[in-house]
Design a protein around this motif. Structure first.
Motif, mmCIF file in Angstrom:
data_model
loop_
_atom_site.group_PDB
_atom_site.id
_atom_site.type_symbol
_atom_site.label_atom_id
_atom_site.label_comp_id
_atom_site.label_asym_id
_atom_site.label_seq_id
_atom_site.Cartn_x
_atom_site.Cartn_y
_atom_site.Cartn_z
ATOM 1 N N VAL A 100 38.796 38.311 48.219
ATOM 2 C CA VAL A 100 38.383 38.048 46.846
ATOM 3 C C VAL A 100 38.858 39.170 45.917
ATOM 4 N N ILE A 101 38.990 40.380 46.435
ATOM 5 C CA ILE A 101 39.517 41.500 45.654
ATOM 6 C C ILE A 101 41.043 41.497 45.672
ATOM 7 N N LEU A 102 41.620 41.186 46.826
ATOM 8 C CA LEU A 102 43.084 41.144 46.929
ATOM 9 C C LEU A 102 43.669 40.142 45.941
ATOM 10 N N ARG A 103 43.131 38.918 45.958
ATOM 11 C CA ARG A 103 43.687 37.858 45.116
ATOM 12 C C ARG A 103 43.319 38.044 43.645
ATOM 13 N N ASN A 104 42.091 38.441 43.371
ATOM 14 C CA ASN A 104 41.590 38.419 42.000
ATOM 15 C C ASN A 104 41.680 39.754 41.273
ATOM 16 N N MET A 492 30.746 37.542 43.639
ATOM 17 C CA MET A 492 31.780 38.545 43.389
ATOM 18 C C MET A 492 32.900 37.963 42.539
ATOM 19 N N LEU A 493 33.302 36.743 42.844
ATOM 20 C CA LEU A 493 34.360 36.093 42.081
ATOM 21 C C LEU A 493 33.985 36.006 40.606
ATOM 22 N N ARG A 494 32.746 35.609 40.341
ATOM 23 C CA ARG A 494 32.312 35.472 38.952
ATOM 24 C C ARG A 494 32.180 36.826 38.274
ATOM 25 N N TYR A 495 31.779 37.834 39.012
ATOM 26 C CA TYR A 495 31.705 39.193 38.454
ATOM 27 C C TYR A 495 33.099 39.671 38.051
ATOM 28 N N LEU A 496 34.077 39.448 38.922
ATOM 29 C CA LEU A 496 35.443 39.856 38.612
ATOM 30 C C LEU A 496 35.973 39.107 37.389
ATOM 31 N N ARG A 497 35.641 37.842 37.288
ATOM 32 C CA ARG A 497 36.087 37.068 36.126
ATOM 33 C C ARG A 497 35.421 37.585 34.843
ATOM 34 N N ARG A 498 34.121 37.896 34.926
ATOM 35 C CA ARG A 498 33.434 38.424 33.745
ATOM 36 C C ARG A 498 34.077 39.736 33.297
ATOM 37 N N LEU A 499 34.417 40.589 34.253
ATOM 38 C CA LEU A 499 35.037 41.860 33.902
ATOM 39 C C LEU A 499 36.406 41.643 33.263
ATOM 40 N N SER A 500 37.239 40.806 33.864
ATOM 41 C CA SER A 500 38.586 40.614 33.316
ATOM 42 C C SER A 500 38.544 39.941 31.946
ATOM 43 N N ASP A 501 37.529 39.134 31.697
ATOM 44 C CA ASP A 501 37.393 38.497 30.388
ATOM 45 C C ASP A 501 37.072 39.506 29.286
ATOM 46 N N ARG A 502 36.616 40.691 29.678
ATOM 47 C CA ARG A 502 36.262 41.724 28.703
ATOM 48 C C ARG A 502 37.434 42.685 28.433
ATOM 49 N N ASP A 503 38.587 42.325 28.947
ATOM 50 C CA ASP A 503 39.780 43.168 28.830
ATOM 51 C C ASP A 503 40.902 42.437 28.107
ATOM 52 N N TYR A 504 41.864 43.235 27.652
ATOM 53 C CA TYR A 504 43.104 42.705 27.089
ATOM 54 C C TYR A 504 44.247 43.245 27.930
ATOM 55 N N ALA A 505 45.099 42.352 28.408
ATOM 56 C CA ALA A 505 46.254 42.754 29.202
ATOM 57 C C ALA A 505 47.445 41.907 28.770
ATOM 58 N N LEU A 506 48.599 42.135 29.405
ATOM 59 C CA LEU A 506 49.806 41.402 29.021
ATOM 60 C C LEU A 506 49.696 39.904 29.274
ATOM 61 N N ASP A 507 48.744 39.497 30.092
ATOM 62 C CA ASP A 507 48.575 38.060 30.293
ATOM 63 C C ASP A 507 47.936 37.398 29.082
ATOM 64 N N ARG A 508 47.430 38.189 28.142
ATOM 65 C CA ARG A 508 46.866 37.637 26.899
ATOM 66 C C ARG A 508 47.864 37.723 25.740
ATOM 67 N N GLY A 509 48.598 38.801 25.675
ATOM 68 C CA GLY A 509 49.523 38.957 24.561
ATOM 69 C C GLY A 509 50.223 40.293 24.617
#
Length: 964
Positions: A100-104, A492-509
């Protein structure tokens, strides 16, 4: 009816990787060229790049390959590596990365394409993950303040040595190192100590501090816990003795063992260092791995590197940020004791999340399992008549077999297990999370012991633990709820998604950071990193087992040498700052070999990156600052005056090219010649190499040495602030002084300066990325990428020039690969600050460009070749719209304080509440060009940096902090 025949060559060209890597297609490039005023890319770069530096011949690189072909080549290289069960130890261990950490995380661009969290409002996810990491380190080491990771264990120990000298009571004396410390750590310490006049003394400290060392004075002590031999000793007496001498004590600790053992802090240590590699991070032939450091409260504000802290936003809500902006070299420059610029963020995130997923009970269970395998292994050896050196150990057993050690190691290798040949009489065997019963049987057999897998349960039942009762941990760790709430994969999957949603990276713009080159990290380049043939190899495995890796490394070094015009390249430095240090140490060694020991002066332009000055001091040099002219160029008159003044002492000039201000300086070859005439060397900082590849080669236009940033020009992801790789390239006369390594002769020349990284080839695990990039692009693709990067920067400059002054340009009004726009006149006229512009860009869906570097009150913009015209225009349109908003402040329609610029960034929660602003909710949330379906919401409002610096919180705060 027949269709027109299309030649295969045209069809192959139409599917080239370069076309996918480079954002603007031919039609878009034509529009951009028209805006800039040139008819072709060749015409543009002919005008922009000075004639005196241009390469006259094409790069001698293999032809570009398709993505399928490159993956097949990499498969072939991977298959030439032999991944045996590793029981070598020495700070590198097998580990199981939870899928779950490797993929996400590791394989997720939302995490690996993020930049350093200098805009914390849109970095809250990775900042929380780093705070988790800091909490893990602080809790397990028993020291309250931990940083957001260092480069590896060896360099972390070197940072501790420098910190001990800076903050301790004893300013002279020696740095005393226990003989049971990791050999690669000792070697890195020696490399770092000698130029600064520090003497490293290695001694057996099991019986206390030797009298002769005590008489000389000791400013710092380093202990390994458990030792490299596996021994677990109680260090309290040595620590007390060291403190009585006024020394600062550092304990290099195994993080997993601390789930069971008393913490270094409770034992009396002042500093703890180590590696978090075995917390779910693959060995990767040596890196990248997150080193760690934690310190007593008294040293918190002297901690090198980055520190994540807790502050509040404009609503008083808890929010994370980089505390103290702790890159000390930017503040202290030539007075800095550390040149650390990047961290190992992606790997620290993984290690922290590994602890979140397993929790304290899970970590303790993994540690107990590891320890039990080691105790059963030792019991089987003893039953077979083999002497085991230590009664107390955690995971590593040292066996004494007089005269037979090499035979034992060879027999184990035949059985598929790598052991450590300590010397002719001793073998080291390390267990880890991945150890299996079959491995124990293979090891016993290699020693000539008959014990088999059927006897393991009996040995287990009859054998007690091997940890001393007096060193067993009794305090609770990882009590924060975050380490207890995410045990199921769903959670864990949902926690990782919540964290990434609070970030800006090149996958957003777009992330248009000047000097940082945030370009495409292609999936094809990334894919091989997690293949086990690359990820699971120990850095000290026999060279014949790493044939594929060594071929890849050799080819990459040769390709980088060809691209830069240098004779040799070493990929050992695992960050740009370490590449700087390695290059300057090579220059120092060259002068000393020639008898010019007086050559210690390093000339550095005032506009240089802060790490330049810090690295020079760490290399034993005296920094002399050269003025920068109004044009942004090096002040030629001042440079020549400084050369004349220091002619006999001149060691090196450090200069960035193109300049830190984003301009191709015409007189670079004259500058190089003047330095050479005075007997000095020229160091060209490779931070801006993305403007040169395929067009000019530093090693051909006068430079003697450069570091390169593979995480900039050659596509290794920034990972939220790391990993990076900073290879060093040199001309032939400096090649004998490249880094080497005591445990791997192939890593560098015998006459080398010693290791600058703990592993022989640094962060080898991510080198397949850059190898693949060069292979995919080929010579013409690399050249075209550079040309489009220059085109994109000039396009942005031309579009913004009517609205903001473009601060520095070269001939024809052209810039290189980045441009600086000046906000200072607007600030003076309206009160709208550079911070206001940066935070307002978040509302428009952008990460801000580089703020106030190299000039305060400006924005340095680098669009890269990977952004297409629509994204470039979206950014330019946002900047032009912000200029219109500033105009409204200037005309009095809004005050600066009650404008959307000062109120930015705006959160959804803010807009849902009461509204008493002079501007509308729509103007706040959906400014020009921003639509509801593409809105990127920041999770917090503007963060109060000063509050965070006054109220330093560097581990997970209690949940009550978030109430309201």
């Amino acid at each position: 009816m027949t269709t027109a025949r299309t030649p295969l060559s045209a069809l192959d060209e139409g599917t080239s990787f370069a076309q996918r890597h480079i954002g603007p297609d031919a039609a878009q490039q034509a529009k951009m060229l028209a805006q800039v005023g040139y008819g072709s890319l060749d015409e543009l770069t002919a005008a922009a790049v000075p004639e005196v530096i241009k390469s006259t011949d094409a790069l001698g690189l293999p032809a570009a390959r398709s993505e399928a072909e490159v993956l097949a080549e990499l498969r072939g290289l991977a298959d030439r590596n032999q991944v045996l069960d590793s029981m070598i130890g020495l700070g590198y261990h097998g580990t199981f990365t939870p899928p779950v950490i490797l993929r996400n995380v590791m394989e997720n661009p939302a995490w690996y394409t993020a930049y350093t969290p200098y805009q914390p409002e849109i970095s809250q996810g990775r900042l929380e993950a780093l705070l988790n990491f800091q909490t893990v380190v602080a809790d397990l080491t028993g020291l309250p303040t931990a940083g957001a990771s260092l480069l590896d264990e060896g360099t972390a120990a070197a940072e501790a040595m420098a910190l001990s000298r800076r903050v301790g009571k004893v300013k002279q004396g020696v740095f005393l190192v226990d003989a049971d410390c990791l050999p690669q750590t000792v070697a890195v310490l020696r490399t770092r100590a000698e130029p600064t006049g520090v003497e490293v003394v290695v001694a057996d400290l099991s019986g206390g501090i030797p009298a002769d060392a005590a008489e000389r004075g000791v400013f710092g002590v380093l202990l390994q816990y458990p030792g490299a031999s596996g021994a677990v000793r109680d260090p309290r007496a040595v620590i007390e003795q060291a403190h009585a001498l006024g020394a600062v004590v550092t304990v290099a600790a195994d993080l997993l063992s601390l789930a069971l053992l008393t913490s270094p802090g409770e034992l009396g240590a002042d500093i703890a260092v180590g590696s978090s590699q075995r917390f779910g991070v693959p060995m990767g032939f040596g890196g990248p791995h997150a080193g760690f450091m934690s310190v007593r409260d008294a040293f918190a504000r002297s901690l090198p590197g980055r520190l994540v802290g807790v502050s509040v936003d404009a609503d008083g809500k808890a929010a994370y940020r980089l505390a103290l902006q702790t890159r000390e070299q930017h503040i202290r420059r030539e007075k800095a004791t550390s040149n650390i610029c990047t961290a190992q963020v992606l790997l620290a995130v993984m290690a922290g999340l590994y602890a979140v997923y397993h929790g304290p009970d899970g970590l303790a269970a993994i540690a107990r399992r590891t320890h039990r395998y080691a105790t059963v292994l030792a019991a089987g050896l003893r039953d077979g008549g083999v002497e085991v050196l230590h009664d107390a150990f955690f995971d590593t057993v040292t066996a004494r077999v007089p005269g037979r050690a090499a035979d034992v190691v060879a027999a184990a290798r035949e059985a598929g297990v790598n052991l450590r040949l300590t010397d002719a009489d001793h073998v080291g065997i390390a267990c880890d999370e991945t150890t299996r019963r079959e491995q124990l049987a293979a090891v016993w057999s290699a020693f000539g012991v008959r014990s088999g897998t059927r006897e393991i349960d009996a040995l287990d039942a009859a054998t007690g633990d091997a940890l001393p009762d007096g060193l067993l941990r009794t305090d609770e760790v990882l009590t924060h709820p975050v380490f207890h709430q995410h045990r199921s994969e769903t959670a864990m999957l949902r926690y990782l998604r919540r964290l990434s949603d609070r970030d800006y990276a090149l996958d957003r713009g777009m992330i248009p950071l000047g000097s940082c080159t945030m370009k495409l990290n292609a999936t094809t380049e990334m894919e091989p990193v997690t293949w086990p043939q690359f990820a699971a190899l120990h850095p000290f495995a026999p060279a014949e087992q790493a044939e594929g890796y060594l071929t890849l490394i050799r080819e990459l070094e040769e390709q980088l040498a060809e691209i830069t015009g240098y004779a040799r390249v070493s990929v050992q430095p695992n960050a740009g700052s370490q590449g700087e240090l390695a290059g300057l140490l090579a220059v120092r060694a060259y002068h000393r070999a020639n008898g010019d020991t007086q050559r210690t002066v390093c000339l550095i332009p005032s506009s240089a990156h802060g790490t330049n000055a810090a690295s020079a001091v760490m290399a034993g040099m005296k920094v002399v600052v050269v003025k920068t002219g109004e044009s942004g160029d090096v002040d030629a008159a001042d440079l020549h005056a400084k050369i004349a003044e220091h002619r006999d002492e001149l060691a090196v000039l450090m200069v960035t090219y193109p300049s830190t201000h984003g301009v191709f300086e015409d007189d670079i070859t004259d500058i190089c010649a003047a330095v050479h005439d005075a007997g000095g060397q020229v160091y060209v900082d490779g931070a801006n190499l993305n403007a040169l590849v395929g067009l000019a080669r530093p090693g051909r236009f006068g430079a003697d040495v450069s570091h390169l940033n593979l995480h900039k020009t050659f596509c290794i992801p920034h990972g939220g602030g790391g990993p990076g790789v900073g290879p060093v390239g040199v001309r032939a006369h400096l090649a004998p002084y490249l880094p080497n390594h005591p445990l791997q002769p192939l890593a560098g020349p015998e006459t080398g300066i010693g290791p600058v990284s703990a592993a022989p080839w640094g962060s080898a695990g991510i080198l397949p990325i850059s190898w693949a990039y060069v292979r995919l692009m080929g010579a013409e693709g690399l050249r075209r990428a550079t040309q489009v990067a220059v085109l994109s920067a000039n396009y942005v400059a031309r579009r913004l020039e009517p609205h903001y002054p473009v601060l520095y340009t070269g001939p024809g009004g052209l810039v290189a690969h980045e441009c600086i726009i000046d906000v200072r006149p607007l600030t003076k006229a309206t009160g709208v600050s550079i911070d206001d512009v940066a935070k307002r860009l978040i509302d428009y869906g952008f990460h801000a460009p580089t703020m106030s570097f190299p000039v305060a009150g400006t924005l340095m913009i680098e669009p890269t070749e990977s952004e297409d015209l629509s994204e470039l225009d979206r950014f330019c349109d946002a900047m032009i719209a912000i200029r219109a908003e500033i105009e409204k402040v200037g005309t009095g329609e809004w005050t600066a304080e009650d404008s959307p610029l000062r109120g930015a960034p705006h959160t959804a929660a803010q807009l849902a509440g009461e509204w008493d602003r002079a501007y509308s909710r729509e103007e706040a949330a959906y400014p020009a060009g921003v639509t509801a379906d593409a809105k990127c919401w920041p999770p917090v409002r503007r963060i109060d940096g000063a509050y965070g610096d006054r109220n330093l919180v560097c581990s997970c705060p209690p949940p009550e902090e978030y109430e309201g």
